[in-house]
Design a protein around this motif. Sequence first.
Motif, PDB file in Angstrom:
ATOM      1  N   SER A  23       0.818  -0.907   0.070  1.00 33.54           N
ATOM      2  CA  SER A  23       0.164  -0.180  -0.239  1.00 33.54           C
ATOM      3  C   SER A  23       0.896   1.237  -0.138  1.00 33.54           C
ATOM      4  N   GLY A  24       2.101   1.172   0.098  1.00 32.13           N
ATOM      5  CA  GLY A  24       3.371   1.798   0.213  1.00 32.13           C
ATOM      6  C   GLY A  24       3.396   2.740   1.426  1.00 32.13           C
ATOM      7  N   LYS A  25       2.863   2.016   2.671  1.00 30.51           N
ATOM      8  CA  LYS A  25       2.972   2.933   3.649  1.00 30.51           C
ATOM      9  C   LYS A  25       5.081   2.066   4.006  1.00 30.51           C
ATOM     10  N   ILE A  26       5.598   3.460   5.221  1.00 35.38           N
ATOM     11  CA  ILE A  26       7.038   2.090   5.070  1.00 35.38           C
ATOM     12  C   ILE A  26       6.562   2.200   7.168  1.00 35.38           C
ATOM     13  N   LYS A  27       7.150   1.246   7.216  1.00 33.44           N
ATOM     14  CA  LYS A  27       6.899   0.571   7.994  1.00 33.44           C
ATOM     15  C   LYS A  27       8.345  -0.066   8.979  1.00 33.44           C
ATOM     16  N   VAL A  28       8.764  -0.101  10.299  1.00 30.22           N
ATOM     17  CA  VAL A  28       9.860   0.321  10.710  1.00 30.22           C
ATOM     18  C   VAL A  28       9.634  -0.485  12.466  1.00 30.22           C
ATOM     19  N   LYS A  29      10.201  -2.015  11.806  1.00 32.57           N
ATOM     20  CA  LYS A  29       9.572  -3.775  12.547  1.00 32.57           C
ATOM     21  C   LYS A  29      11.173  -3.808  13.327  1.00 32.57           C
ATOM     22  N   LEU A  30      11.939  -3.772  15.082  1.00 35.77           N
ATOM     23  CA  LEU A  30      12.961  -4.570  15.226  1.00 35.77           C
ATOM     24  C   LEU A  30      12.587  -5.629  16.034  1.00 35.77           C
ATOM     25  N   ASP A  31      13.188  -6.407  15.573  1.00 37.48           N
ATOM     26  CA  ASP A  31      13.181  -7.815  15.515  1.00 37.48           C
ATOM     27  C   ASP A  31      13.630  -9.009  16.938  1.00 37.48           C
ATOM     28  N   TRP A  32      14.066  -9.242  18.100  1.00 33.52           N
ATOM     29  CA  TRP A  32      14.406  -9.485  19.115  1.00 33.52           C
ATOM     30  C   TRP A  32      15.342 -10.514  18.179  1.00 33.52           C
ATOM     31  N   ASP A  33      16.471 -11.215  18.664  1.00 30.98           N
ATOM     32  CA  ASP A  33      17.101 -12.792  18.714  1.00 30.98           C
ATOM     33  C   ASP A  33      16.459 -13.407  19.508  1.00 30.98           C
ATOM     34  N   PRO A  34      15.859 -14.691  18.928  1.00 30.67           N
ATOM     35  CA  PRO A  34      14.575 -15.108  20.375  1.00 30.67           C
ATOM     36  C   PRO A  34      15.720 -15.642  21.405  1.00 30.67           C
ATOM     37  N   THR A  35      16.906 -15.431  20.984  1.00 30.98           N
ATOM     38  CA  THR A  35      17.630 -16.723  22.035  1.00 30.98           C
ATOM     39  C   THR A  35      18.135 -15.746  23.166  1.00 30.98           C
ATOM     40  N   TYR A  36      18.069 -14.124  22.835  1.00 29.58           N
ATOM     41  CA  TYR A  36      18.288 -12.911  23.421  1.00 29.58           C
ATOM     42  C   TYR A  36      16.685 -12.429  24.431  1.00 29.58           C
ATOM     43  N   ALA A  37      15.695 -12.782  24.400  1.00 30.31           N
ATOM     44  CA  ALA A  37      14.664 -12.115  24.370  1.00 30.31           C
ATOM     45  C   ALA A  37      13.940 -13.087  26.060  1.00 30.31           C
ATOM     46  N   PRO A  38      14.911 -13.876  26.084  1.00 24.96           N
ATOM     47  CA  PRO A  38      13.926 -14.687  26.902  1.00 24.96           C
ATOM     48  C   PRO A  38      14.563 -14.516  28.592  1.00 24.96           C
ATOM     49  N   ARG A  39      16.181 -13.722  28.258  1.00 26.43           N
ATOM     50  CA  ARG A  39      16.756 -13.266  29.814  1.00 26.43           C
ATOM     51  C   ARG A  39      15.966 -11.458  30.190  1.00 26.43           C
ATOM     52  N   PHE A  40      15.055 -11.195  29.027  1.00 24.81           N
ATOM     53  CA  PHE A  40      14.737  -9.982  29.296  1.00 24.81           C
ATOM     54  C   PHE A  40      13.470 -10.422  29.210  1.00 24.81           C
ATOM     55  N   GLY A  41      12.127 -11.380  29.555  1.00 24.13           N
ATOM     56  CA  GLY A  41      10.936 -11.178  29.593  1.00 24.13           C
ATOM     57  C   GLY A  41      10.126 -10.303  28.854  1.00 24.13           C
ATOM     58  N   GLY A  42       9.638  -9.244  30.445  1.00 25.34           N
ATOM     59  CA  GLY A  42       8.722  -8.222  29.500  1.00 25.34           C
ATOM     60  C   GLY A  42       9.275  -6.962  28.983  1.00 25.34           C
ATOM     61  N   ALA A  43      11.191  -7.204  29.314  1.00 21.90           N
ATOM     62  CA  ALA A  43      11.184  -5.743  28.901  1.00 21.90           C
ATOM     63  C   ALA A  43      11.206  -5.302  27.717  1.00 21.90           C
ATOM     64  N   LEU A  44      11.966  -6.198  26.920  1.00 23.10           N
ATOM     65  CA  LEU A  44      11.646  -5.839  25.587  1.00 23.10           C
ATOM     66  C   LEU A  44      10.739  -5.345  25.090  1.00 23.10           C
ATOM     67  N   GLN A  45       9.416  -6.086  25.511  1.00 24.76           N
ATOM     68  CA  GLN A  45       8.310  -5.488  25.238  1.00 24.76           C
ATOM     69  C   GLN A  45       8.463  -3.711  25.663  1.00 24.76           C
ATOM     70  N   GLN A  46       8.553  -3.607  26.722  1.00 22.49           N
ATOM     71  CA  GLN A  46       8.681  -2.538  27.354  1.00 22.49           C
ATOM     72  C   GLN A  46       9.617  -1.760  26.935  1.00 22.49           C
ATOM     73  N   VAL A  47      11.386  -1.811  26.360  1.00 17.32           N
ATOM     74  CA  VAL A  47      11.360  -0.843  25.559  1.00 17.32           C
ATOM     75  C   VAL A  47      10.804  -0.653  24.192  1.00 17.32           C
ATOM     76  N   GLN A  48      10.155  -1.917  23.088  1.00 17.65           N
ATOM     77  CA  GLN A  48       9.047  -1.267  21.737  1.00 17.65           C
ATOM     78  C   GLN A  48       8.832  -0.783  22.418  1.00 17.65           C
ATOM     79  N   ASN A  49       7.613  -0.562  23.558  1.00 15.82           N
ATOM     80  CA  ASN A  49       6.617   0.413  23.994  1.00 15.82           C
ATOM     81  C   ASN A  49       7.161   2.104  24.013  1.00 15.82           C
ATOM     82  N   GLU A  50       8.213   1.643  24.520  1.00 20.54           N
ATOM     83  CA  GLU A  50       8.896   3.010  24.660  1.00 20.54           C
ATOM     84  C   GLU A  50       9.485   3.738  23.749  1.00 20.54           C
TER      85      GLU A  50
END
Length: 140
Positions: A23-50
């Motif tokens: 549709s022509g929209k520009i989107k940016v996505k942050l994809d965390w390494d799946p082996t990295y995320a478990p160490r941070f639990g919900g913290a990475l989602q909070q960083v994405q929110n911020e």
Amino acid sequence: MGSNPLLQIKGPRGVLTQVKTKSGKIKVKLDWDPTYAPRFGGALQQVQNELDQEILRIVSPYIPFLTGTLEKSGPISTDIGSGEVDHATPYAGDQYYNTADTRPYDPQRGGHWGDRMKADKLPQIESFVRKRVKAHDRNR
């Protein structure tokens, strides 16, 4: 998202990818390494929110401004935490792709506001993410 990455930044914790959708929209996505995320639990989602909120804040001075509706549509249209910042008005696409990158009333405001903001502020955005991840890591 899409399959045509315009920009991709890879790091030890994940990949930041910018794509242009059909549709022509520009989107940016942050994809965390799946082996990295478990160490941070919900913290990475909070960083994405911020990060989403920070992007809305720093892109604001770049958005064309007549009545303020286009600028105000960002916080209303964006699903904070999704990694996608949207400005959803009937004329947003036309303003983004089909108008000048500056305005007589303010040379910073104009078309391609997301691309221009990123060109100006990418180091600031990267620094913001690094600091927020470190802060969440310290608070675990």
